[in-house]
Design an enzyme around this catalytic site. Structure first.
Site, mmCIF file in Angstrom:
data_model
loop_
_atom_site.group_PDB
_atom_site.id
_atom_site.type_symbol
_atom_site.label_atom_id
_atom_site.label_comp_id
_atom_site.label_asym_id
_atom_site.label_seq_id
_atom_site.Cartn_x
_atom_site.Cartn_y
_atom_site.Cartn_z
ATOM 1 C CG ASN A 116 -1.815 -1.208 1.190
ATOM 2 O OD1 ASN A 116 -2.707 -1.220 0.285
ATOM 3 N ND2 ASN A 116 -1.756 -2.064 1.903
ATOM 4 C CD GLU A 117 4.660 1.691 -2.713
ATOM 5 O OE1 GLU A 117 5.016 2.289 -1.696
ATOM 6 O OE2 GLU A 117 5.538 0.880 -3.300
ATOM 7 N N PRO A 118 2.199 5.269 -0.930
ATOM 8 C CG PRO A 118 3.752 6.963 -0.682
ATOM 9 C CD PRO A 118 3.415 5.466 -1.045
ATOM 10 C CB SER A 175 -3.057 2.954 -0.137
ATOM 11 O OG SER A 175 -2.189 2.557 -0.815
#
Ligand code: F6R
Length: 652
Positions: A167-169, A171
């Site tokens: 879950n990258e920035p 999300s």
């Protein structure tokens, strides 16, 4: 607030700043043992009650020691995994289960194949679901977790982007399992595993933040200095989707287990006087005054009573004030870290110098974990040491072949083939030079995905790095006879995230130490992730020093630590600062150009991207600017070192 164990809780002051209970363990091994023991207890408890336990698992280097400990529980204490159901966080999209870098492989190699878990109780997202079916597949993954009764215990690592799972920035808090695009920084971090950034998949399937938050217990682990700032932001910052781990705040049972280097940025360690009463020892006073000077943007000697009072340092004034005395004391301490004679100045009064005048000249051993660290981190100092008369040995602990891109090896091989044609050279081993080059070239061309290189390819790649290291030393006019390539076996046998150093590595370093009997050793890696190349090399060094510590020469040996490529010590930690003139900095940068294998393969990837020579230039200039800002002389650039007492080194 959660209690760690009976009778142990965070202090009220710590809670003011930390919104997630965070335990700082002695090291990653201790933390991993606690986490593994909790999992073991849960499995036992459920087994006694005739129930299953549902574990959420992570990959990457962080949980490796937890899996090692769980396997030990199974082998040595008979822990059974028959009642365990697992769901992994993520998988690279596009990789088959058999791909050497797939998270399927990772989990089987590190855990599943060593314990008695039934195969149908293991779930790792598939990387090969057809695109049109991905949505449905992801929904069914979340449903399968629900059907199993929900996650009882989820372990997490944290990426440098602040990601949990993938879950990258960006999300959202309620996101479910889905297909995501990997952040550029995440792909860069994975480039080594995939032997080049070009091979790193662009996408992944990951459990969502919402899926993770539904787990009943969450444990996030982080090791090494590279995680310190994201840990700080996740624990102390406001929850926000640009730092997904911060969204763990507010979960009713979340805890972080971190090692000391990953904790460095937390307020309780960075600015402890803001958290509660402190023991004002000299090192802390220096840290506080330098911090104050930076915070109010004034040189040390201009700090006033009011600056101290208004910035939470009133207690320091009472303890060691007035401001005038404090200022002078810290100014002098800082001034005395600066020296143009890193090997000690012969026949000079050394009572206020970082290094002793005698013995002179000194025998100096500079250890680099890979064949580029020495010059990048301390090229100016190496140059001074050697030109001021000390005898300097540059020793490279690993060959560094894993970090050489194929194209560079191919260029070298093409050169070999051409040489033969032009000069009619032979290897004398049955194969002509050109034939040998042809064989290796073909093995590189036939290589699939991230297949391991053949032994000959590794050899060629090692030679590429040797020659770069020689060229760099030559640029600084340091004779190549002073270079030693140890090629430690742990690196030759391993892959990234999978190094297991043993006695042979330690013996190789012990032999070198005994042969050199150095007066100074320079080393880095003490703050690195313990599983990284420099982290492993540091541990090998500590083990080697443990073996030789009773030999007489060690009484006269000082260990100086340099920070690592693209990094520098914060001002208050520096014990020796070696200024570089504009000309010296230019020569060092010229030497850094020799590391062609370390150049980015995608230089135009991001505006913020910096090549290693740029990082080196910036970091050395910025240390000089910091010295200037606190009121020291204005230098072009500075390299810096921290002394490690032998006793402290061996305790670590
Ligand atoms: C892996 C995962 C990632 C990693 C993170 C840290 O399943 O979900 O979030 O935990 O990228 O990676 P390492 O542990 O290699 O530093």
């Amino acid at each position: 607030m959660l209690k760690w164990q009976k009778g142990e809780s965070m202090s009220r002051e710590e809670e003011q700043f930390e919104k997630i209970p965070t335990k700082v363990c002695r090291d990653s091994e201790e933390a991993a043992k606690i986490v593994a023991s909790e999992i073991e207890a849960l499995i036992q408890e459920r087994s006694k009650a005739g129930r299953n336990v549902v574990l959420g698992l992570a990959t990457g280097s962080t949980p490796v020691p937890v899996y090692r400990e769980l396997v030990r529980f199974h082998r040595e204490e008979g822990l059974s995994f028959r009642n365990v159901i697992t769901f992994n966080l993520d998988e690279y999209y596009g990789l088959t289960d058999e791909h050497p870098e797939s998270y399927h492989q990772f989990m089987w190699e590190r855990l599943f194949q060593h314990v008695d878990i039934p195969k149908d109780q293991v779930h790792v997202p598939s990387g090969t679901v057809e695109r049109s079916k991905v949505y449905e597949y992801c929904a069914s993954y979340d449903q399968a977790i629900e059907d199993a009764g929900g996650l009882d215990y989820q372990i997490l690592g944290i990426g440098r982007t602040g990601h949990i799972g993938f879950n990258e920035p960006g999300s959202t808090r309620d996101s479910g399992t889905r297909l995501v695009t990997l952040d550029a920084l995440t792909r860069l971090d994975a480039a080594r595993d995939f032997l080049g950034e070009a091979n790193v998949p662009l996408y992944a399937i990951t459990m969502g933040v919402g899926t993770i938050l539904k787990a009943r217990k969450l444990v996030l682990m982080a090791w090494g200095q590279s995680k310190a700032s994201v840990v700080r932001d996740a624990v102390e910052g406001k929850p926000n989707k640009n730092l997904p781990a911060s969204m763990l705040q507010g979960h009713s049972d979340v805890r972080f287990f971190i090692d000391p280097t990953a904790s460095e940025e937390l307020i309780r360690f960075r600015l402890p006087w803001l958290v509660g009463p402190v023991d004002w020892m000299s090192k802390l006073i220096r840290k506080a005054v330098l911090w104050l000077s930076d915070t109010v943007s004034k040189p040390i000697l201009k700090l006033q009573e009011s600056d101290y009072n208004e910035n939470g340092l009133g207690e320091l004034l009472i303890h060691s004030g007035p401001a005038y005395d404090l200022n002078i004391a810290v100014f002098n301490q800082t001034q005395h870290t600066i020296t143009g004679w890193p090997g000690g100045k012969p026949n000079a009064d050394d009572s206020h110098r970082p290094e002793r005048a005698k013995p002179f000249p000194k025998r100096v051993l500079v250890l680099g974990s890979e064949p580029h660290e020495d010059i990048l981190c301390m090229g100016g100092t190496v140059h001074r040491l050697s030109h001021q008369g000390s005898s300097v040995r540059l020793a490279y602990m690993t060959s560094g072949n894993l970090a050489v891109p194929d194209n560079l090896a191919k260029q070298t091989l093409a050169l070999m083939a051409e040489l033969e044609e032009e000069m009619d050279l032979k290897t004398g081993e049955g194969l002509s030079l050109g034939q040998l080059a042809g064989v290796i070239l073909k093995s590189i061309e036939d290589k699939k995905d991230s297949d391991q290189d053949t032994e000959s390819t590794c050899r060629i790649k090692s030679l590429v790095r040797r020659n770069e290291a020689r060229d760099a030393a030559r640029t600084l006019k340091i004779g190549s006879k002073s270079q030693t390539f140890l090629d430690l076996p742990f690196y030759e046998k391993g892959r990234y995230r999978n190094f297991s150093p043993d006695d042979a590595d330690v013996t190789s370093l012990v032999d070198l130490l005994e042969a050199e009997k150095p007066h100074q050793v320079y080393i880095s890696g003490g703050l690195a992730d313990p599983g990284s190349v420099s982290g492993v090399c540091y541990r090998v060094f500590v083990a080697a020093m443990e073996r030789v510590k009773d030999q007489a020469w060690t009484d006269d040996c000082r260990v100086w630590s340099y920070r690592g490529v693209g990094q520098e010590w914060p001002l208050h930690e520096i014990d020796m600062a070696v200024p570089l003139s504009p000309g010296e900095l230019a020569s060092k940068i010229e030497a850094s150009f020799q590391y062609r294998s370390q150049r980015s393969q995608f230089p135009f990837r991001a505006a913020s991207h910096r090549e290693i020579w740029q990082q080196t230039d910036e970091i050395n200039r910025s240390t000089a600017e910091k010295y200037d800002a606190v009121g020291m002389a204005e230098y072009e650039a500075i390299e810096s070192f921290k002394e490690i007492e032998l006793e402290a080194l061996l305790q670590a």
